[in-house]
Motif scaffolding. Structure first.
Motif, mmCIF file in Angstrom:
data_model
loop_
_atom_site.group_PDB
_atom_site.id
_atom_site.type_symbol
_atom_site.label_atom_id
_atom_site.label_comp_id
_atom_site.label_asym_id
_atom_site.label_seq_id
_atom_site.Cartn_x
_atom_site.Cartn_y
_atom_site.Cartn_z
ATOM 1 N N UNK A 100 7.813 8.884 -3.135
ATOM 2 C CA UNK A 100 6.833 7.981 -2.537
ATOM 3 C C UNK A 100 7.440 6.631 -2.203
ATOM 4 N N UNK A 101 6.927 6.061 -1.125
ATOM 5 C CA UNK A 101 7.130 4.650 -0.802
ATOM 6 C C UNK A 101 5.742 4.040 -0.704
ATOM 7 N N UNK A 102 5.459 3.084 -1.572
ATOM 8 C CA UNK A 102 4.111 2.507 -1.645
ATOM 9 C C UNK A 102 4.138 1.023 -1.319
ATOM 10 N N UNK A 103 2.997 0.560 -0.844
ATOM 11 C CA UNK A 103 2.814 -0.848 -0.510
ATOM 12 C C UNK A 103 2.283 -1.592 -1.731
ATOM 13 N N UNK A 104 2.873 -2.722 -2.081
ATOM 14 C CA UNK A 104 2.465 -3.493 -3.248
ATOM 15 C C UNK A 104 1.299 -4.419 -2.902
ATOM 16 N N UNK A 105 0.547 -4.823 -3.931
ATOM 17 C CA UNK A 105 -0.632 -5.663 -3.719
ATOM 18 C C UNK A 105 -0.283 -7.002 -3.088
ATOM 19 N N UNK A 106 0.798 -7.620 -3.562
ATOM 20 C CA UNK A 106 1.148 -8.975 -3.127
ATOM 21 C C UNK A 106 2.233 -8.967 -2.063
#
Length: 281
Positions: A100-106
Motif C-alpha cells: 500500500x501507498x497511503x495518504x497521511x492526514x497532515x
C-alpha cells in the motif's frame, strides 16, 4: 393461488436456484438499466461485464424519473462505490499480500507498506469504505479514499493462513455482542425491526412456546453507539437482554435525559387564560 400453481412455481424456482440463475421482472430489468447509466457503474463492474449487461438490456425501457421528481438543491454527492473495491476484493479472495501507498492526514504519503488484506467494511455512520489489513504492527484500518495505490504481492499459502488467523483473532477481540428481544405485542412489526439492524451481522431465533423473537447482533466496539441509536429509534418495541456494556450505556443515556427535566415546575408551563377572559366588561 391454488396448490398446483404453488408446486409449479416452487419447481421453477428450485431449478433456477440449481442453475445459479435469477428471474427478473420487467420493472427490475428497467431499474437495472437505469442504474447502469450512472457514471459509478464503470467502477462497479468490469468492462466486459458492463458491456454484456448493457447488451442484454438494450431493448428494455429505462426509468425516467425526471417527469415526476424535481431536484431543487443537494449537498455534495459522495460516491458509495469506490474504484479500489473490486481489485481489493479480488486480492482478498485470491489470498495474496498487498503493498500500500497511503495518504497521511497532515500531508505527504507513506509508501511500501506490506501486509495482508483481510476485510472490506462500510461504515454506515461516516459513509466511508475501510480496508482492514494486517502487518507487523497489528491489525490496521485504512480509508479507501486515503489509499493512493494498492498492488498485489504473492505470499505462500501457509503464510497467508497464519496471518489471516492472527488477524481474525484480533478482530474477534474488538467485537461486541448483544441479544435484543422483541416485545411480543410488536411482533407484527418484525420486518421493520429487522430492517433497522440490516447493516449489522445478526442471527434471529424464535421461541414458539413463548412467541418470542430474539436478535443476536455483533458489531465492532467503535460501532456500538450506532447500534444504540438504532435501539433508541425503535423505542419500547425492543429491549436488550444480553450485553452488559450496551445495557449500561442505555441506562446512562436515559438518566442524562431525565436529568434535563429535573426541576421543571408548573410555573414554566404555558400560562392559562383567566376564566372570564371571554366575557364582556
Amino acid at each position: 393461488m391454488n396448490p398446483f400453481e404453488k408446486i409449479f412455481n416452487y419447481q421453477i424456482l428450485s431449478r433456477l436456484d440449481e442453475a445459479d440463475s435469477i428471474a427478473l421482472t420487467a420493472h427490475e430489468r428497467s431499474w437495472l438499466k437505469t442504474m447502469l447509466e450512472h457514471p459509478a457503474s464503470a467502477d462497479a463492474f468490469a468492462e466486459g461485464t458492463l458491456s454484456g449487461l448493457r447488451d442484454l438490456l438494450r431493448d428494455e425501457a429505462s426509468i425516467d424519473s425526471r417527469q415526476y421528481i424535481i431536484q431543487k438543491a443537494k449537498s455534495r454527492e459522495r460516491q458509495i462505490y469506490h474504484a479500489l473495491l473490486r481489485p481489493l476484493r479480488r486480492m482478498i479472495q485470491e489470498g495474496s499480500g498487498i503493498r500500500l501507498t497511503t495518504r497521511l492526514k497532515h500531508g505527504g504519503v507513506q509508501a511500501n507498506q506490506n501486509g495482508l488484506p483481510v476485510k472490506l467494511e462500510y461504515n454506515m455512520v461516516k459513509r466511508e469504505w475501510y480496508l482492514l489489513w494486517y502487518n507487523v504492527r497489528g491489525l490496521m484500518s485504512s480509508k479507501l479514499q486515503h489509499i493512493v495505490s494498492a498492488k498485489p504481492v504473492p505470499l505462500p499459502p501457509e503464510r497467508v493462513q497464519a496471518l489471516r488467523s492472527r488477524a481474525f483473532a484480533l478482530l474477534e477481540e474488538r467485537r461486541t455482542y448483544a441479544v435484543i428481544e422483541i416485545v411480543r405485542e410488536y411482533n407484527a412489526e418484525l420486518s421493520r425491526i429487522l430492517y433497522a439492524f440490516s447493516c449489522f451481522d445478526k442471527t434471529v431465533s424464535y421461541e414458539e412456546d413463548l412467541d418470542l423473537y430474539r436478535i443476536r447482533v455483533s458489531c465492532l466496539a467503535d460501532e456500538s453507539e450506532f447500534l444504540l441509536s438504532k435501539i433508541r429509534f425503535l423505542g419500547r418495541r425492543v429491549r436488550i437482554v444480553e450485553g452488559e456494556q450496551l445495557r449500561r450505556r442505555m441506562r446512562e443515556s436515559a438518566a442524562w435525559t431525565l436529568a434535563r427535566y429535573e426541576g421543571t415546575t408548573d410555573s414554566q408551563q404555558a400560562p392559562q387564560p383567566p376564566k372570564d377572559a371571554g366575557s364582556a366588561s
